[in-house]
Scaffold this motif. Structure first.
Motif, PDB file in Angstrom:
ATOM      1  N   LEU A  87     -15.926   8.971   1.553  1.00 31.63           N
ATOM      2  CA  LEU A  87     -14.616   8.307   1.482  1.00 31.63           C
ATOM      3  C   LEU A  87     -14.741   6.857   0.827  1.00 31.63           C
ATOM      4  N   SER A  88     -13.742   6.646  -0.141  1.00 31.04           N
ATOM      5  CA  SER A  88     -13.716   5.502  -0.662  1.00 31.04           C
ATOM      6  C   SER A  88     -13.264   4.587   0.170  1.00 31.04           C
ATOM      7  N   LYS A  89     -13.599   3.019   0.046  1.00 29.93           N
ATOM      8  CA  LYS A  89     -13.022   2.050   0.688  1.00 29.93           C
ATOM      9  C   LYS A  89     -11.503   2.237   0.905  1.00 29.93           C
ATOM     10  N   GLN A  90     -10.609   2.583  -0.192  1.00 25.81           N
ATOM     11  CA  GLN A  90      -9.340   2.559  -0.272  1.00 25.81           C
ATOM     12  C   GLN A  90      -8.811   3.755   0.565  1.00 25.81           C
ATOM     13  N   GLU A  91      -9.717   5.103   0.538  1.00 25.96           N
ATOM     14  CA  GLU A  91      -9.294   5.987   1.511  1.00 25.96           C
ATOM     15  C   GLU A  91      -9.416   5.783   2.732  1.00 25.96           C
ATOM     16  N   LEU A  92     -10.554   4.902   3.252  1.00 22.89           N
ATOM     17  CA  LEU A  92     -10.768   4.666   4.573  1.00 22.89           C
ATOM     18  C   LEU A  92      -9.787   3.569   5.153  1.00 22.89           C
ATOM     19  N   ASN A  93      -9.207   2.671   4.231  1.00 27.39           N
ATOM     20  CA  ASN A  93      -8.194   1.843   4.684  1.00 27.39           C
ATOM     21  C   ASN A  93      -6.975   2.470   4.795  1.00 27.39           C
ATOM     22  N   GLN A  94      -6.753   3.461   4.169  1.00 29.38           N
ATOM     23  CA  GLN A  94      -5.269   4.084   4.175  1.00 29.38           C
ATOM     24  C   GLN A  94      -5.371   5.000   5.537  1.00 29.38           C
ATOM     25  N   ILE A  95      -6.552   5.546   6.098  1.00 28.99           N
ATOM     26  CA  ILE A  95      -6.771   6.195   7.270  1.00 28.99           C
ATOM     27  C   ILE A  95      -6.489   5.094   8.447  1.00 28.99           C
ATOM     28  N   LEU A  96      -6.919   4.090   8.262  1.00 30.41           N
ATOM     29  CA  LEU A  96      -6.824   3.136   9.477  1.00 30.41           C
ATOM     30  C   LEU A  96      -5.495   2.607   9.334  1.00 30.41           C
TER      31      LEU A  96
END
Length: 376
Positions: free
Chosen positions: A54-63
């Motif tokens: 996961l990229s940081k951007q993808e993780l942030n979007q999930i959260l």
């Protein structure tokens, strides 16, 4: 290949987590909610898993898309599906929930509520990371220190030292389970040390779906007992619904044989066919097991320890018991009323010699395996 070698240094629970986890972020492995459901309802992943970074951007979007705790339901994990991240310590915590009676929910909440204000904040919850990590260090397989350090990084997201934080008077008195660890830790007044450590953990680890669900996107919200209880009850219900629906094919009941299949999964019973054949002969006409009956039986299983005590008090430990005695003991010990048809079905599954009596010791042993899904 080095990462595959790590499997040799992992405990059975760690191996299962690594096998079902599908996400990786900054070296740490995570399950999605879908992965978790698979891990507790299936023997193997449906597809061979390759950890997706996961990229940081993808993780942030999930959260960002994680709902608050007051929007929780018994379909939370199914609704989140692949849009969520669950750490290894949270996986252990969720497994604890699945096998505990409702009366134990208050114990769990009080364990987290270290300042006694009837609310749990993010820092208090993160103490869980330290408790389970230290518990695991006691169980680690010995071997290559570098490989074990890599494994800890995968599971906990940071390198851990082997210096014990949980210092006890009798180091050899290791609790039998993670639940015991939680209860013992509460009584040992260790939380001041652990809470200090939680600050370090909080700053070094990424947020997860569970942390955002409980404490909000900024981590400032607090969790009350009602929301905590509802989350635990919803999770138990959701897993049972998934298991039930996998056999019901959209109908309101599952067959007695399907119920037997579900009961005997994750147990050490080698020859399940004899139990199934025994039941087919004893219950020739299929009536079906409803979801309410199904759920009530697993609520009873979560109270198995109290039931065992009740049975010993009835002095049946060394002999078989009848259906009426069994039903009464279940109600006295757990407050759960099992329907006559459900009790009869259980007896027909386990009554190998067909004398309408249940072998108490054999039944308890098999059900303890089933309760803990093979990880007793």
């Amino acid at each position: 290949s080095d990462l595959e070698d790590l499997h040799l240094y992992a405990t059975p629970r760690e191996q299962r987590f690594r096998r079902f986890a599908s996400l990786e972020f900054e070296g740490q492995l995570y399950m999605t909610p879908y992965d978790f459901i698979q891990a507790v309802t299936s023997d193997e992943p449906k597809h061979a898993k390759k950890w997706r970074s996961l990229s940081k951007q993808e993780l942030n979007q999930i959260l960002m898309e994680t709902p608050p705790v007051w929007k929780g339901s018994s379909k939370l994990f199914r609704n989140l599906n692949e849009k969520g991240v669950i750490s290894y310590t949270e996986y252990l915590f969720l497994l604890c929930i699945l096998t505990k009676p409702h009366a134990g929910f208050r114990i769990a909440f009080n364990m987290f509520d270290t300042d006694g204000n009837e609310m749990v904040d993010k820092k208090e919850f993160l103490v869980l990371q330290e408790i389970f990590r230290k518990k695991n260090e006691k169980r680690e397989k010995r071997g290559d220190e570098e490989k074990r350090a890599m494994l800890r990084l995968q599971l906990y997201g940071y390198h851990t030292s082997t210096n014990s934080v949980l210092k006890t008077e009798g180091e050899d008195l290791v609790p039998r389970s993670y639940w015991d660890t939680l209860r013992r830790s509460t009584s040992q007044a260790l939380f001041s040390d652990l809470a200090e450590r939680a600050d370090d953990i909080s700053s070094s680890l990424s947020d997860t779906t569970l942390l955002v669900h409980f404490f909000g996107k900024k981590g400032k919200a607090e969790l009350n007992f009602e929301d905590f209880y509802r989350f635990m009850d919803n999770l138990q219900t959701e897993v049972l619904e998934i298991e039930f629906l996998s056999y019901s094919n959209g109908m309101n009941t599952i067959s007695e044989e399907d119920f037997a299949h579900i009961l005997l999964r994750y147990t050490n019973v080698e020859n399940t066919s004899s139990y199934l054949e025994n039941m087919r002969c004893s219950i020739p006409e299929e009536k079906g097991i409803t979801f309410e009956e199904f759920r009530s039986f697993f609520q009873f299983l979560n109270n198995l320890e109290d039931f065992t005590i009740a049975m010993q008090m009835y002095n049946f430990a060394s002999r078989s018991i009848g259906q009426d005695e069994f039903k009464r003991a279940v109600y006295v010990a757990t407050g759960v009323k099992l329907s006559p048809h459900l009790v009869n079905t259980v007896f027909k599954i386990f009554d190998v010699d067909r004398d309408d009596q249940l072998s108490y010791k054999e039944f308890i042993g098999i059900m303890k395996d089933r309760l803990n899904r093979g990880f007793r």
